[in-house]
Structure formats: structure tokens, C-alpha cells
Design an enzyme around this catalytic site. Structure first.
Site, PDB file in Angstrom:
ATOM      1  CG  ASP A  11      -2.024  -1.067   1.197  1.00 50.63           C
ATOM      2  OD1 ASP A  11      -2.462  -1.260   0.019  1.00 50.63           O
ATOM      3  OD2 ASP A  11      -2.510  -1.353   2.353  1.00 50.63           O
ATOM      4  CG  ASP A 130     -11.530  -2.141  -0.270  1.00 53.78           C
ATOM      5  OD1 ASP A 130     -10.920  -3.048  -0.152  1.00 53.78           O
ATOM      6  OD2 ASP A 130     -11.423  -1.201  -0.923  1.00 53.78           O
TER       7      ASP A 130
END
Length: 254
Positions: A11, A130
Site C-alpha cells: 500500500d 472492499d
């Protein structure tokens, strides 16, 4: 028997690798280029690079950073974050990535999946999703966008099936409830999506021990497991994780 894949996620925020819990309290943990090179040396099967703030800020992917990471690894490399057009996809592939992951932009513009698959092939198009528990949704899970900050009206199972119909060749499925907790993957969610689609599903969110990977790759029916915290912390190496999987009867590339 198809081998199960271990995928490491970097990330990236402002050019640095970062890690948080449930998308909160992110902290700087290193240089993504150096980390990618190290994980490649350790034998990871694939790498995923997410610019976690690009979509929220309306920014484009950082092409020079993507190219520098790609120059260090000779395995499949997927990039997500800030991809809004076919030209963005083209630029990322030209920078050295094999795949692009569409998450928020896929929800806002589903035709981008269709167009991307038509031009670059289904194998290049990955749906990033997500999802979090929500009893109001038919499957029990709601889709979120913008780094888990914005709820949509999409049901997780229905959205996965639509994205695959549009040409997504793979799904990276992240459980917001489990993300960064290292308490184990969301097996029910992973199994639900794996059984609903015909493309590979990569489990993401919650990996903390090799046993968690064994569970999600068997009971959860995932084709691959994405890890971050458990390797970024130095608690585990790729080789150690793969050995534990092999010892448990899970087929992996050693």
C-alpha cells in the site's frame, strides 16, 4: 492440481509503503522499490501495488515509481489506485505492470472494465473489492469505495458477478472488517465470492499466521492469499509461509 499463490501487497501513499488497520492510522514502513526487490528475492509469486490515496485525491498513478518497482521484479505485478481511463491502463502496462486493479473507478464507471478487457484482455483486468458485513444486503456484505470510506448500494456477490460478466479476469477481495487485524481472513465472505464466480479470487485482509492462509486457501476456497502486515513486520518470510502451507498439504510453488 493448481498451485495456490502467495501475493504481497504494498500500500503506497505519497511514494512510501504504508500500513494501517481497517484503513485507519497508516504509518510509513519503507521504500516500495526496496521492499519489492526483497520480496522478489524471497520468492513471492506476485506483487500488488496500491496507491491508496490516488482515487480519493483524484490523482493519477505514479508512473515513474511503478516503473522502478517493475524493474526489480520478474513476476506478475498488479497496480491499482487512480486508474480512471483506458489511457491510464495503457500507461501502467507500458511502465511494466502485467495487470491493473480497478476498485472505486470500476464502481463509478463499470464500462472501464468492459473496455479494458476488450483492449488489453481479461487477464489484465482485476476487480479490487472492499466489502464489509451488512445485514441489509442480500449476500450480507456491502461494497465500499474510496479506501473503505464511502458505502455504496452494491451487494458484494452481485457486484463480483457483474464485474466478471464485464470482463474482470480476477478479483482481489478485501474484508474491511478483517483488514490489518492479523486475526484471520473472513472465510465466509471469501467462500461466498469464490463460489459465485468462475475467475480466481484472491483473499485479502486479516492474514496474521500461516494457519490463516491454510484456512482461507482451503475452507475459504480462495485461489491465492494476499499478505502485508505479517511480512512487513518481519515476523514471517515468504519461504517460511510457503513451507508451512506445503506442510499442511496446500500446493504452492517452492
Amino acid at each position: 492440481m493448481l498451485k495456490k499463490r502467495i501475493i504481497i501487497c504494498l500500500d503506497v501513499k505519497d511514494g512510501r509503503t504504508t500500513k494501517g488497520v481497517k484503513f485507519q492510522n497508516n504509518r510509513d514502513i519503507g521504500d516500495p522499490v526496496e521492499m519489492a526487490a526483497e520480496y522478489y528475492r524471497q520468492g513471492v509469486d506476485e506483487l500488488v501495488f496500491y496507491d491508496i490515496m490516488a482515487s480519493a485525491r483524484g490523482k493519477k498513478p505514479i508512473l515513474d515509481l511503478i516503473a522502478r518497482v517493475a524493474s526489480q521484479v520478474f513476476i506478475p505485478f498488479c497496480v491499482g489506485g487512480g486508474i480512471a481511463t483506458l489511457d491510464d491502463i495503457r500507461q501502467i502496462i507500458l511502465a511494466g505492470a502485467e495487470k491493473v486493479s480497478l476498485n472505486s473507478q470500476a464502481v463509478k464507471n463499470p464500462d472501464l472494465i468492459t473496455q479494458g478487457a476488450r483492449v488489453f484482455g481479461n487477464q489484465c483486468m482485476v476487480l479490487g473489492m472492499d466489502a464489509a458485513k451488512d445485514a441489509a444486503m442480500p449476500s450480507g456484505y456491502r461494497v465500499y469505495i474510496n479506501g473503505g470510506r464511502v458505502a455504496t448500494e452494491l451487494d458484494a456477490r452481485e457486484w463480483a458477478q457483474e464485474a466478471v460478466r464485464r470482463g474482470a479476469g480476477e478479483i482481489v477481495l478485501n474484508s474491511i472488517d478483517a483488514d490489518g487485524t492479523r486475526d484471520g481472513y473472513e472465510l465466509n465472505l471469501t467462500r461466498l465470492i469464490s463460489e459465485a464466480v468462475e475467475v480466481p479470487v484472491i483473499a485479502s485482509g486479516g492474514g496474521g499466521t500461516p494457519k490463516h492462509l491454510v484456512d482461507v486457501l482451503t475452507d475459504g476456497k480462495a485461489d491465492a492469499a494476499l499478505v502485508a502486515s505479517m511480512v512487513h513486520s518481519g515476523d514471517y518470510t515468504v519461504a517460511g509461509i510457503k513451507q508451512a502451507l506445503a506442510d499442511s498439504g496446500v500446493p504452492v510453488r517452492m
